[in-house]
Design a protein around this motif. Sequence first.
Motif, mmCIF file in Angstrom:
data_model
loop_
_atom_site.group_PDB
_atom_site.id
_atom_site.type_symbol
_atom_site.label_atom_id
_atom_site.label_comp_id
_atom_site.label_asym_id
_atom_site.label_seq_id
_atom_site.Cartn_x
_atom_site.Cartn_y
_atom_site.Cartn_z
ATOM 1 N N GLU A 11 0.814 -1.211 0.000
ATOM 2 C CA GLU A 11 0.000 0.000 0.000
ATOM 3 C C GLU A 11 0.850 1.265 0.000
ATOM 4 N N HIS A 12 1.938 1.263 0.753
ATOM 5 C CA HIS A 12 2.775 2.457 0.878
ATOM 6 C C HIS A 12 4.116 2.277 0.194
ATOM 7 N N ARG A 17 9.599 2.331 6.318
ATOM 8 C CA ARG A 17 9.315 1.172 7.167
ATOM 9 C C ARG A 17 9.270 -0.129 6.364
ATOM 10 N N ASN A 18 8.578 -0.124 5.225
ATOM 11 C CA ASN A 18 8.499 -1.337 4.409
ATOM 12 C C ASN A 18 9.872 -1.757 3.883
ATOM 13 N N ALA A 54 13.600 3.059 -5.786
ATOM 14 C CA ALA A 54 12.272 3.658 -5.577
ATOM 15 C C ALA A 54 11.133 2.797 -6.119
ATOM 16 N N ILE A 55 10.926 1.648 -5.502
ATOM 17 C CA ILE A 55 9.874 0.729 -5.945
ATOM 18 C C ILE A 55 8.516 1.230 -5.468
ATOM 19 N N ARG A 56 7.610 1.398 -6.424
ATOM 20 C CA ARG A 56 6.281 1.917 -6.133
ATOM 21 C C ARG A 56 5.217 0.828 -6.256
ATOM 22 N N SER A 82 4.313 -8.618 -2.766
ATOM 23 C CA SER A 82 2.985 -8.586 -3.373
ATOM 24 C C SER A 82 1.903 -8.344 -2.334
ATOM 25 N N ASN A 83 2.314 -8.283 -1.071
ATOM 26 C CA ASN A 83 1.422 -7.987 0.055
ATOM 27 C C ASN A 83 0.302 -9.009 0.202
ATOM 28 N N LYS A 84 0.656 -10.282 0.052
ATOM 29 C CA LYS A 84 -0.312 -11.360 0.193
ATOM 30 C C LYS A 84 -0.115 -12.115 1.490
#
Length: 85
Positions: A11-12, A17-18, A54-56, A82-84
């Motif tokens: 999401e961010h 932090r990520n 800079a991965i978006r 992939s935030n799964k």
Amino acid sequence: MLRKRIIVGLEHRLQARNATEFVQKASTFESDITLMKNGVSVTAKSMMGVMCIAIRTKEDITLVAEGIDEKLDVKNLGIFLSNKQ
């Protein structure tokens, strides 16, 4: 060597932090791990490298791992990106 294309679902995006959490996870593996975006590759165990590309969110990147635990690397880091989780 394993390669996996990933559409980033964080999401961010992968900053602050990520990015810190990602680098910490990558650093727990023995394999060499690389992130590739638009022809640029950086080591996934380097905070500066990860921040520099800079991965978006929704970007297409490639995760490359080579070494003893490469399958586990690609699986776990791919899930994170992939935030799964």
